[in-house]
Motif scaffolding. Structure first.
Motif, PDB file in Angstrom:
ATOM      1  N   PHE A 184      36.922  32.274  43.182  1.00 11.51           N
ATOM      2  CA  PHE A 184      36.939  32.782  41.814  1.00 11.51           C
ATOM      3  C   PHE A 184      37.798  31.947  40.858  1.00 11.51           C
ATOM      4  O   PHE A 184      37.753  32.162  39.645  1.00 11.51           O
ATOM      5  CB  PHE A 184      37.470  34.227  41.802  1.00 11.51           C
ATOM      6  CG  PHE A 184      36.700  35.167  42.685  1.00 11.51           C
ATOM      7  CD1 PHE A 184      35.405  35.527  42.381  1.00 11.51           C
ATOM      8  CD2 PHE A 184      37.279  35.695  43.836  1.00 11.51           C
ATOM      9  CE1 PHE A 184      34.686  36.390  43.190  1.00 11.51           C
ATOM     10  CE2 PHE A 184      36.575  36.563  44.656  1.00 11.51           C
ATOM     11  CZ  PHE A 184      35.268  36.908  44.335  1.00 11.51           C
ATOM     12  N   VAL A 185      38.578  31.021  41.395  1.00 12.60           N
ATOM     13  CA  VAL A 185      39.581  30.316  40.592  1.00 12.60           C
ATOM     14  C   VAL A 185      38.973  29.628  39.371  1.00 12.60           C
ATOM     15  O   VAL A 185      39.476  29.750  38.249  1.00 12.60           O
ATOM     16  CB  VAL A 185      40.346  29.293  41.456  1.00 12.60           C
ATOM     17  CG1 VAL A 185      41.259  28.435  40.584  1.00 12.60           C
ATOM     18  CG2 VAL A 185      41.167  30.014  42.528  1.00 12.60           C
ATOM     19  N   SER A 186      37.876  28.906  39.558  1.00 12.67           N
ATOM     20  CA  SER A 186      37.288  28.131  38.458  1.00 12.67           C
ATOM     21  C   SER A 186      36.664  29.014  37.382  1.00 12.67           C
ATOM     22  O   SER A 186      36.397  28.543  36.271  1.00 12.67           O
ATOM     23  CB  SER A 186      36.229  27.165  39.008  1.00 12.67           C
ATOM     24  OG  SER A 186      35.156  27.881  39.597  1.00 12.67           O
ATOM     25  N   LYS A 187      36.453  30.285  37.695  1.00 13.23           N
ATOM     26  CA  LYS A 187      35.787  31.181  36.747  1.00 13.23           C
ATOM     27  C   LYS A 187      36.759  32.036  35.940  1.00 13.23           C
ATOM     28  O   LYS A 187      36.352  32.724  34.997  1.00 13.23           O
ATOM     29  CB  LYS A 187      34.806  32.095  37.500  1.00 13.23           C
ATOM     30  CG  LYS A 187      33.703  31.327  38.223  1.00 13.23           C
ATOM     31  CD  LYS A 187      32.832  32.251  39.051  1.00 13.23           C
ATOM     32  CE  LYS A 187      31.769  31.472  39.815  1.00 13.23           C
ATOM     33  NZ  LYS A 187      30.939  32.354  40.679  1.00 13.23           N
ATOM     34  N   LEU A 188      38.027  32.021  36.301  1.00 13.73           N
ATOM     35  CA  LEU A 188      39.015  32.842  35.598  1.00 13.73           C
ATOM     36  C   LEU A 188      39.272  32.295  34.197  1.00 13.73           C
ATOM     37  O   LEU A 188      39.254  31.080  33.979  1.00 13.73           O
ATOM     38  CB  LEU A 188      40.323  32.894  36.383  1.00 13.73           C
ATOM     39  CG  LEU A 188      40.277  33.595  37.740  1.00 13.73           C
ATOM     40  CD1 LEU A 188      41.626  33.482  38.438  1.00 13.73           C
ATOM     41  CD2 LEU A 188      39.875  35.058  37.580  1.00 13.73           C
ATOM     42  N   THR A 189      39.524  33.201  33.263  1.00 10.23           N
ATOM     43  CA  THR A 189      39.757  32.797  31.878  1.00 10.23           C
ATOM     44  C   THR A 189      40.944  33.550  31.290  1.00 10.23           C
ATOM     45  O   THR A 189      41.248  34.668  31.714  1.00 10.23           O
ATOM     46  CB  THR A 189      38.509  33.053  31.011  1.00 10.23           C
ATOM     47  OG1 THR A 189      38.787  32.705  29.657  1.00 10.23           O
ATOM     48  CG2 THR A 189      38.087  34.515  31.073  1.00 10.23           C
ATOM     49  N   LYS A 190      41.582  32.926  30.303  1.00 11.42           N
ATOM     50  CA  LYS A 190      42.691  33.577  29.583  1.00 11.42           C
ATOM     51  C   LYS A 190      42.210  34.232  28.298  1.00 11.42           C
ATOM     52  O   LYS A 190      42.999  34.872  27.599  1.00 11.42           O
ATOM     53  CB  LYS A 190      43.777  32.535  29.267  1.00 11.42           C
ATOM     54  CG  LYS A 190      44.505  32.013  30.495  1.00 11.42           C
ATOM     55  CD  LYS A 190      45.541  30.975  30.138  1.00 11.42           C
ATOM     56  CE  LYS A 190      44.900  29.622  29.926  1.00 11.42           C
ATOM     57  NZ  LYS A 190      45.887  28.539  29.793  1.00 11.42           N
ATOM     58  N   ASN A 191      40.945  34.092  27.988  1.00  8.32           N
ATOM     59  CA  ASN A 191      40.371  34.595  26.739  1.00  8.32           C
ATOM     60  C   ASN A 191      40.599  36.099  26.573  1.00  8.32           C
ATOM     61  O   ASN A 191      40.097  36.904  27.360  1.00  8.32           O
ATOM     62  CB  ASN A 191      38.870  34.282  26.711  1.00  8.32           C
ATOM     63  CG  ASN A 191      38.248  34.522  25.356  1.00  8.32           C
ATOM     64  OD1 ASN A 191      38.609  35.468  24.671  1.00  8.32           O
ATOM     65  ND2 ASN A 191      37.314  33.660  24.983  1.00  8.32           N
ATOM     66  N   GLN A 192      41.318  36.486  25.553  1.00  9.52           N
ATOM     67  CA  GLN A 192      41.633  37.892  25.306  1.00  9.52           C
ATOM     68  C   GLN A 192      40.377  38.730  25.090  1.00  9.52           C
ATOM     69  O   GLN A 192      40.301  39.884  25.517  1.00  9.52           O
ATOM     70  CB  GLN A 192      42.562  38.017  24.094  1.00  9.52           C
ATOM     71  CG  GLN A 192      42.980  39.433  23.747  1.00  9.52           C
ATOM     72  CD  GLN A 192      43.956  40.054  24.738  1.00  9.52           C
ATOM     73  OE1 GLN A 192      44.409  39.379  25.669  1.00  9.52           O
ATOM     74  NE2 GLN A 192      44.280  41.319  24.559  1.00  9.52           N
ATOM     75  N   ALA A 193      39.386  38.132  24.408  1.00  8.26           N
ATOM     76  CA  ALA A 193      38.147  38.868  24.126  1.00  8.26           C
ATOM     77  C   ALA A 193      37.456  39.300  25.414  1.00  8.26           C
ATOM     78  O   ALA A 193      36.806  40.355  25.460  1.00  8.26           O
ATOM     79  CB  ALA A 193      37.210  38.009  23.284  1.00  8.26           C
ATOM     80  N   GLY A 194      37.586  38.486  26.464  1.00  4.40           N
ATOM     81  CA  GLY A 194      36.970  38.829  27.739  1.00  4.40           C
ATOM     82  C   GLY A 194      37.533  40.109  28.328  1.00  4.40           C
ATOM     83  O   GLY A 194      36.798  40.954  28.832  1.00  4.40           O
ATOM     84  N   TYR A 195      38.841  40.268  28.235  1.00  2.00           N
ATOM     85  CA  TYR A 195      39.485  41.472  28.776  1.00  2.00           C
ATOM     86  C   TYR A 195      39.249  42.677  27.868  1.00  2.00           C
ATOM     87  O   TYR A 195      39.173  43.818  28.342  1.00  2.00           O
ATOM     88  CB  TYR A 195      40.969  41.200  29.004  1.00  2.00           C
ATOM     89  CG  TYR A 195      41.165  40.109  30.036  1.00  2.00           C
ATOM     90  CD1 TYR A 195      41.063  40.381  31.396  1.00  2.00           C
ATOM     91  CD2 TYR A 195      41.363  38.781  29.643  1.00  2.00           C
ATOM     92  CE1 TYR A 195      41.182  39.370  32.340  1.00  2.00           C
ATOM     93  CE2 TYR A 195      41.488  37.769  30.582  1.00  2.00           C
ATOM     94  CZ  TYR A 195      41.387  38.070  31.924  1.00  2.00           C
ATOM     95  OH  TYR A 195      41.489  37.065  32.867  1.00  2.00           O
ATOM     96  N   GLN A 196      39.112  42.422  26.582  1.00  6.76           N
ATOM     97  CA  GLN A 196      38.750  43.501  25.659  1.00  6.76           C
ATOM     98  C   GLN A 196      37.343  44.005  25.967  1.00  6.76           C
ATOM     99  O   GLN A 196      37.076  45.205  25.873  1.00  6.76           O
ATOM    100  CB  GLN A 196      38.844  43.003  24.219  1.00  6.76           C
ATOM    101  CG  GLN A 196      40.283  42.767  23.751  1.00  6.76           C
ATOM    102  CD  GLN A 196      40.364  42.091  22.402  1.00  6.76           C
ATOM    103  OE1 GLN A 196      39.430  41.425  21.959  1.00  6.76           O
ATOM    104  NE2 GLN A 196      41.505  42.242  21.727  1.00  6.76           N
ATOM    105  N   HIS A 197      36.456  43.085  26.349  1.00  6.81           N
ATOM    106  CA  HIS A 197      35.096  43.490  26.720  1.00  6.81           C
ATOM    107  C   HIS A 197      35.120  44.307  28.011  1.00  6.81           C
ATOM    108  O   HIS A 197      34.387  45.302  28.137  1.00  6.81           O
ATOM    109  CB  HIS A 197      34.201  42.265  26.894  1.00  6.81           C
ATOM    110  CG  HIS A 197      32.781  42.609  27.217  1.00  6.81           C
ATOM    111  ND1 HIS A 197      31.917  43.179  26.302  1.00  6.81           N
ATOM    112  CD2 HIS A 197      32.072  42.495  28.377  1.00  6.81           C
ATOM    113  CE1 HIS A 197      30.740  43.386  26.872  1.00  6.81           C
ATOM    114  NE2 HIS A 197      30.814  42.987  28.138  1.00  6.81           N
ATOM    115  N   LEU A 198      35.942  43.906  28.973  1.00  4.86           N
ATOM    116  CA  LEU A 198      36.076  44.687  30.205  1.00  4.86           C
ATOM    117  C   LEU A 198      36.561  46.094  29.882  1.00  4.86           C
ATOM    118  O   LEU A 198      36.137  47.080  30.497  1.00  4.86           O
ATOM    119  CB  LEU A 198      37.048  43.998  31.169  1.00  4.86           C
ATOM    120  CG  LEU A 198      36.521  42.778  31.925  1.00  4.86           C
ATOM    121  CD1 LEU A 198      37.642  42.109  32.705  1.00  4.86           C
ATOM    122  CD2 LEU A 198      35.391  43.185  32.867  1.00  4.86           C
TER     123      LEU A 198
END
Length: 354
Positions: A184-198
């Protein structure tokens, strides 16, 4: 259909039923729903997928639905044959329709594998309980997520909600990371919008503050991050069981010293109680377990020494909402299924959702 056996006997049976009559006793063996019958049922269920599609889109959807349906049946036959009998259950048919519909739309192989795993897990639930409801909801939620979302759920679930009891040294710790985290390492992101979508999709919530990955691993796998102590500490306390190999081993980080034989304090407490050790010895062994524990910066350095790619994981965790993200039951179910999709067998989801 009406079937006459003789002038004194007649029966009314349905189109898919079998009528049996005899003058004496009869033994009836119910073989249940076969795989071919499940395929026929699934084919009927899938007709709604194509209702408003035309031309090439309809043909593509038809191919994808057949592909995912065959995958479902094959997975059920291999992992849980009894689940084939769920094909006649309306709720299961609705869940199957969700899988068919979402795979027909995207054709994404990874999503298809994930949905199949979720559906097979759902088939194992014998009654309408919280786990069945969560899995039904997960089937509808997973298609709304990208690979980055799914990777984040898997990693958060693994680090915050699980512990691998097979990790006994640095080599095994590294192998554990290779198997469960590296994919999963290469797919992780720091993008805040991604966690807001989750958060929007109901997979979890972003809290205040957070816990560093070093702190989490330093607690769950504390035994990997000890500097050790001199053997004299055991007699100085004093601990009546002495240098007992049940409780003490050479230090993993300094072979000239020793350490308590445990990964976490929680597991150590339980083990000591199971061994019938006195309360005085228990308290002193627990004290020694905390003696010489590495600082967070030292833990970080040791983790990266064991597996250099963990530097990226720690950096992403530290500078994103991962550290403060709490999973809902749906987030756990999807994270769990995503791990199982890649590594095969994994602990039963009912451990976390019951």
């Amino acid at each position: 259909m009406k079937k006459m056996l003789n002038k004194d006997q007649n029966q009314e049976v349905g189109n898919s039923a079998t009528a049996i009559q005899a003058g004496g006793s009869v033994t009836v063996i119910n073989v249940g729903v076969t795989a071919s019958e499940v395929m026929e049922i699934a084919s009927n269920v899938s007709k709604a997928v194509f209702y408003e599609l035309t031309g090439t889109a309809k043909e593509t959807a038809s191919i994808r639905v057949e592909e995912i349906t065959e995958q479902v049946i094959k997975k059920l036959e291999m992992d849980y044959p009894a689940g084939l009998q769920k094909a006649i259950d309306p709720d299961f048919q609705y869940a199957l329709f969700t899988v068919q519909k979402e795979y027909a739309r995207s054709g994404d192989k990874d999503l298809g594998d994930l949905l199949v795993d979720l559906l097979v897990d759902r088939s194992k639930q014998e009654q309408r309980d919280i786990l069945q409801i969560v899995l039904n909801e997960s089937l509808a939620t997973a298609p709304k997520l990208t690979d980055s979302h799914l990777a984040a759920l898997a990693v958060i679930f693994l680090f915050k909600y699980t512990q691998n009891f097979g990790v006994g040294n640095h080599q095994l710790f590294g192998e554990f990371l290779d198997k469960h985290i590296l994919p999963f390492v290469s797919k992780l992101t720091k993008n805040q919008a991604g966690y807001q979508h989750l958060e929007f999709t109901g997979c979890g919530s972003i809290g205040f503050g957070g816990q560093s990955l070093e702190s989490i691993l330093g607690t769950v796998y504390q035994g990997q991050f000890l500097k050790g102590f001199d053997k004299s500490e055991i007699s100085n306390r004093p601990i009546s069981v002495g240098f007992d190999p049940r409780f003490f081993i050479p230090c993993l980080n300094d072979p000239l010293k020793i350490q308590v034989r445990a990964n976490s304090k929680e597991n150590l407490e339980k083990f000591i109680e199971d061994q019938g050790v006195s309360s005085e010895d228990k308290a002193r062994i627990l004290e020694l377990f905390d003696l010489g524990k590495m600082s967070e910066s030292e833990i970080k350095e040791k983790i990266i020494t064991i597996r250099p790619y963990m530097a990226d994981v720690i950096e992403t965790w530290t500078n994103s909402a991962m550290q403060s993200f709490t999973l809902t039951s749906v987030g756990m179910a999807i994270g769990h299924a995503n791990i199982k999709r890649l590594i095969g067998e994994f602990a039963n989801l009912s451990i976390w959702i019951n």
